[in-house]
Design a protein around this motif. Sequence first.
Motif, mmCIF file in Angstrom:
data_model
loop_
_atom_site.group_PDB
_atom_site.id
_atom_site.type_symbol
_atom_site.label_atom_id
_atom_site.label_comp_id
_atom_site.label_asym_id
_atom_site.label_seq_id
_atom_site.Cartn_x
_atom_site.Cartn_y
_atom_site.Cartn_z
ATOM 1 N N LEU A 232 36.936 35.097 31.985
ATOM 2 C CA LEU A 232 36.172 36.345 32.505
ATOM 3 C C LEU A 232 37.024 37.807 31.864
ATOM 4 O O LEU A 232 38.167 37.665 31.729
ATOM 5 N N ARG A 233 36.008 38.540 31.911
ATOM 6 C CA ARG A 233 36.624 39.754 31.539
ATOM 7 C C ARG A 233 37.534 40.269 32.718
ATOM 8 O O ARG A 233 37.248 39.844 33.936
ATOM 9 N N ALA A 234 38.183 41.610 32.598
ATOM 10 C CA ALA A 234 39.071 41.903 33.498
ATOM 11 C C ALA A 234 38.358 42.368 34.601
ATOM 12 O O ALA A 234 39.027 41.836 35.940
ATOM 13 N N GLU A 235 37.524 43.164 34.738
ATOM 14 C CA GLU A 235 36.728 43.579 35.859
ATOM 15 C C GLU A 235 36.136 42.479 36.640
ATOM 16 O O GLU A 235 35.969 42.685 37.819
ATOM 17 N N THR A 236 35.398 41.372 35.886
ATOM 18 C CA THR A 236 34.937 40.548 36.506
ATOM 19 C C THR A 236 35.871 39.566 37.236
ATOM 20 O O THR A 236 35.684 39.254 38.227
ATOM 21 N N ALA A 237 36.943 39.262 36.483
ATOM 22 C CA ALA A 237 37.998 38.712 37.273
ATOM 23 C C ALA A 237 38.543 39.216 38.637
ATOM 24 O O ALA A 237 38.806 38.660 39.690
ATOM 25 N N ALA A 238 38.569 40.639 38.573
ATOM 26 C CA ALA A 238 39.275 41.225 39.596
ATOM 27 C C ALA A 238 38.192 41.363 40.866
ATOM 28 O O ALA A 238 38.512 41.022 42.009
ATOM 29 N N ILE A 239 36.968 41.411 40.468
ATOM 30 C CA ILE A 239 35.968 41.420 41.495
ATOM 31 C C ILE A 239 35.882 40.073 42.187
ATOM 32 O O ILE A 239 35.767 39.863 43.366
ATOM 33 N N ALA A 240 35.776 39.191 41.174
ATOM 34 C CA ALA A 240 35.404 37.727 41.638
ATOM 35 C C ALA A 240 36.433 37.435 42.490
ATOM 36 O O ALA A 240 36.253 36.641 43.587
#
Length: 254
Positions: A232-240
């Motif tokens: 996951l990209r960093a922003e995707t990981a944070a949100i998910a």
Amino acid sequence: MPATHDPKTPAWPPRSAPRLFVADELDMGSIIAIEGNQAHYLSRVMRVGEGDIVILCDDITGEWAARISSVGKRRIEAEAVERLRAREAVPDFWLCPALVKKDRFDLILEKATELGVARIRPVTTRRAVVDKLNAERARTVTVEAAEQCARTALPVVDAPEKLDALLRDWPQDRTLYFADETGGEPASAAFARYKVPAALLIGPEGGFDDAERAAIRALPQAVPIGLGPRILRAETAAIAATAMWMAVAGDWAA
């Protein structure tokens, strides 16, 4: 001036009423001066006039209906006439994302606000390509996100700090979930075992280096977690991961 509408009727407050966060604490009858970009938005975009209703939030007492009492070129005044909701309860959950490029970090700020994060603690790391955060821009992003989704509370957004400083001063009673790309306990299982107070640490685009990963794992409060089989990209990981925590241990599960 007292409210002239029955608050139980569908017309109160008007569904089309603009929503704004203001800096001043609100109370019944208080007069709020609205200036700058907010005044421009109300007068030029929303075309409000004297007697119109706006919804104001102060991040302290909650949400209020306010009646416009005067409209000038650069200043609007409104009187708080009724408190509609108290400030919402927020789960004691922090998001600690490594800084990433501006547009991607804006997305993290926006979605963390929508999801109900109490505090955002940006982190600088060795592989991060960004080491600064525009505090005014960050405030604008979180306020606009809260206004759009009708929140009555804003997250605290801290100044960026180095990872070693974050770890050195970490509270003894707060679990730190560490999204480790090398593997860890499935996130949903870890979230179910440790609830609040809690925090989530997400690395930069290039990930943490070996020394950083070892330092995080050495922290007694750290719980390494995995976020599934895909990278996951960093922003995707944070949100998910934030959404998952809210569903498993936060107020989505209430």
